[in-house]
Design a protein around this motif. Structure first.
Motif, short mmCIF file in Angstrom:
data_model
loop_
_atom_site.label_atom_id
_atom_site.label_comp_id
_atom_site.label_asym_id
_atom_site.label_seq_id
_atom_site.Cartn_x
_atom_site.Cartn_y
_atom_site.Cartn_z
N MET A 1 2.43 40.84 -1.80
CA MET A 1 2.39 39.44 -2.14
C MET A 1 1.01 38.87 -1.80
O MET A 1 0.44 39.17 -0.75
N GLU A 2 0.48 38.06 -2.69
CA GLU A 2 -0.84 37.48 -2.51
C GLU A 2 -0.82 36.38 -1.44
O GLU A 2 0.11 35.59 -1.36
N THR A 3 -1.86 36.32 -0.64
CA THR A 3 -1.97 35.27 0.37
C THR A 3 -2.45 33.98 -0.29
O THR A 3 -2.98 34.00 -1.42
N LEU A 4 -2.30 32.88 0.41
CA LEU A 4 -2.78 31.60 -0.10
C LEU A 4 -4.29 31.66 -0.31
O LEU A 4 -4.80 31.18 -1.32
N THR A 5 -5.00 32.25 0.62
CA THR A 5 -6.46 32.38 0.48
C THR A 5 -6.81 33.14 -0.79
O THR A 5 -7.71 32.73 -1.54
N GLN A 6 -6.13 34.23 -1.06
CA GLN A 6 -6.38 35.01 -2.28
C GLN A 6 -6.07 34.20 -3.53
O GLN A 6 -6.82 34.26 -4.51
N ARG A 7 -4.96 33.45 -3.51
CA ARG A 7 -4.61 32.64 -4.68
C ARG A 7 -5.65 31.56 -4.94
O ARG A 7 -6.05 31.33 -6.09
N LEU A 8 -6.12 30.89 -3.89
CA LEU A 8 -7.12 29.83 -4.07
C LEU A 8 -8.45 30.40 -4.55
O LEU A 8 -9.08 29.84 -5.45
N THR A 9 -8.86 31.53 -3.99
CA THR A 9 -10.09 32.19 -4.42
C THR A 9 -9.98 32.62 -5.87
O THR A 9 -10.90 32.44 -6.66
N GLY A 10 -8.81 33.16 -6.24
CA GLY A 10 -8.57 33.61 -7.61
C GLY A 10 -8.62 32.50 -8.63
O GLY A 10 -8.96 32.73 -9.79
N ARG A 11 -8.29 31.29 -8.21
CA ARG A 11 -8.33 30.18 -9.16
C ARG A 11 -9.71 29.50 -9.18
O ARG A 11 -9.92 28.51 -9.87
N GLY A 12 -10.66 30.08 -8.42
CA GLY A 12 -12.03 29.59 -8.47
C GLY A 12 -12.31 28.41 -7.55
O GLY A 12 -13.33 27.73 -7.73
N TRP A 13 -11.45 28.17 -6.58
CA TRP A 13 -11.70 27.09 -5.63
C TRP A 13 -12.94 27.39 -4.81
O TRP A 13 -13.15 28.53 -4.39
N ARG A 14 -13.74 26.38 -4.57
CA ARG A 14 -14.86 26.54 -3.65
C ARG A 14 -14.28 26.58 -2.25
O ARG A 14 -13.68 25.63 -1.78
N MET A 15 -14.42 27.71 -1.60
CA MET A 15 -13.79 27.91 -0.29
C MET A 15 -14.75 27.52 0.83
O MET A 15 -15.47 28.34 1.37
N THR A 16 -14.74 26.22 1.15
CA THR A 16 -15.53 25.74 2.28
C THR A 16 -14.92 26.30 3.56
O THR A 16 -13.79 26.82 3.55
N ALA A 17 -15.63 26.18 4.65
CA ALA A 17 -15.10 26.66 5.94
C ALA A 17 -13.78 25.97 6.26
O ALA A 17 -12.83 26.60 6.73
N GLN A 18 -13.68 24.68 5.96
CA GLN A 18 -12.46 23.92 6.25
C GLN A 18 -11.29 24.40 5.39
O GLN A 18 -10.19 24.61 5.90
N ARG A 19 -11.52 24.56 4.10
CA ARG A 19 -10.45 25.04 3.22
C ARG A 19 -10.00 26.44 3.61
O ARG A 19 -8.82 26.74 3.58
N ARG A 20 -10.96 27.27 3.95
CA ARG A 20 -10.63 28.65 4.33
C ARG A 20 -9.76 28.66 5.58
O ARG A 20 -8.75 29.38 5.65
N VAL A 21 -10.11 27.86 6.58
CA VAL A 21 -9.33 27.81 7.82
C VAL A 21 -7.92 27.29 7.55
O VAL A 21 -6.94 27.84 8.05
N ILE A 22 -7.79 26.26 6.73
CA ILE A 22 -6.47 25.70 6.42
C ILE A 22 -5.61 26.73 5.68
O ILE A 22 -4.44 26.93 6.00
#
Length: 141
Positions: A1-22
Motif C-alpha cells: 500500500m502506498e504511503t501518504l508521502t508517496q501519493r502526494l509526491t506522485g500527484r506532483g505536490w511540492r513537498m516542502t519540509a512542513q508538508r513532508r513532516v505532516i
C-alpha cells in the motif's frame, strides 16, 4: 500500500519540509490505522520540526482533504479527525466510552441501500455517504 508521502509526491505536490513532516506523521502509523486531530498532528510534527506552526498544520490538512488524499472525519464530538485511509470505501466504528475510531470496509458492513434512499427521495442523486456505527469497543465492554 502506498504511503501518504508517496501519493502526494506522485500527484506532483511540492513537498516542502512542513508538508513532508505532516505526511510522515500519518506514514509513521504504518499498519496501525489512526484518526488524528489537527492538534495530534501538530504535536507529532513539532517533535520533528520545532518551527512548524499551527496555521501551517491546519492549512496543509485542509489542502490534503481538498486533494482527496486525507478524509476529514466528524463523529459528532466537534473535533475533526483526519484519516489517511482513502484507498477503499469504508465506514467508521466509534467507541462511546473511549472515543476510539476504527475503520471497517464497506463490504463487511454495508451502508443503507441506495435504492431504498432513491425510493424515499425520487430524483435525488447520491454522491457519497458517511456511515458511523456507535457502540463499545472490545476494551471498553
Amino acid at each position: 500500500m502506498e504511503t501518504l508521502t508517496q501519493r502526494l509526491t506522485g500527484r506532483g505536490w511540492r513537498m516542502t519540509a512542513q508538508r513532508r513532516v505532516i505526511a510522515r506523521v500519518f506514514d509513521a502509523a504504518g499498519a496501525e490505522h489512526i484518526h488524528l486531530t489537527a492538534d495530534d498532528v501538530l504535536e507529532r510534527a513539532v517533535a520533528v520540526l520545532p518551527e512548524i506552526s499551527r496555521a501551517t498544520v491546519y492549512n496543509t490538512l485542509g489542502e490534503m482533504v481538498d486533494a482527496g488524499e486525507v478524509l476529514a472525519v466528524n463523529v459528532g464530538d466537534r473535533v475533526t479527525r483526519y484519516d489517511p485511509n482513502v484507498a477503499k470505501t469504508h465506514h467508521h466504528l466509534v467507541c462511546e466510552v473511549c472515543s476510539s475510531i476504527f475503520d471497517v470496509q464497506a463490504e463487511v458492513l454495508p451502508s443503507a441501500n441506495t435504492a431504498d434512499v432513491a425510493a424515499i427521495a425520487p430524483g435525488f442523486v447520491i454522491e457519497s455517504a458517511d456511515v458511523i456505527f456507535r457502540g463499545r469497543c472490545a476494551c471498553c465492554r
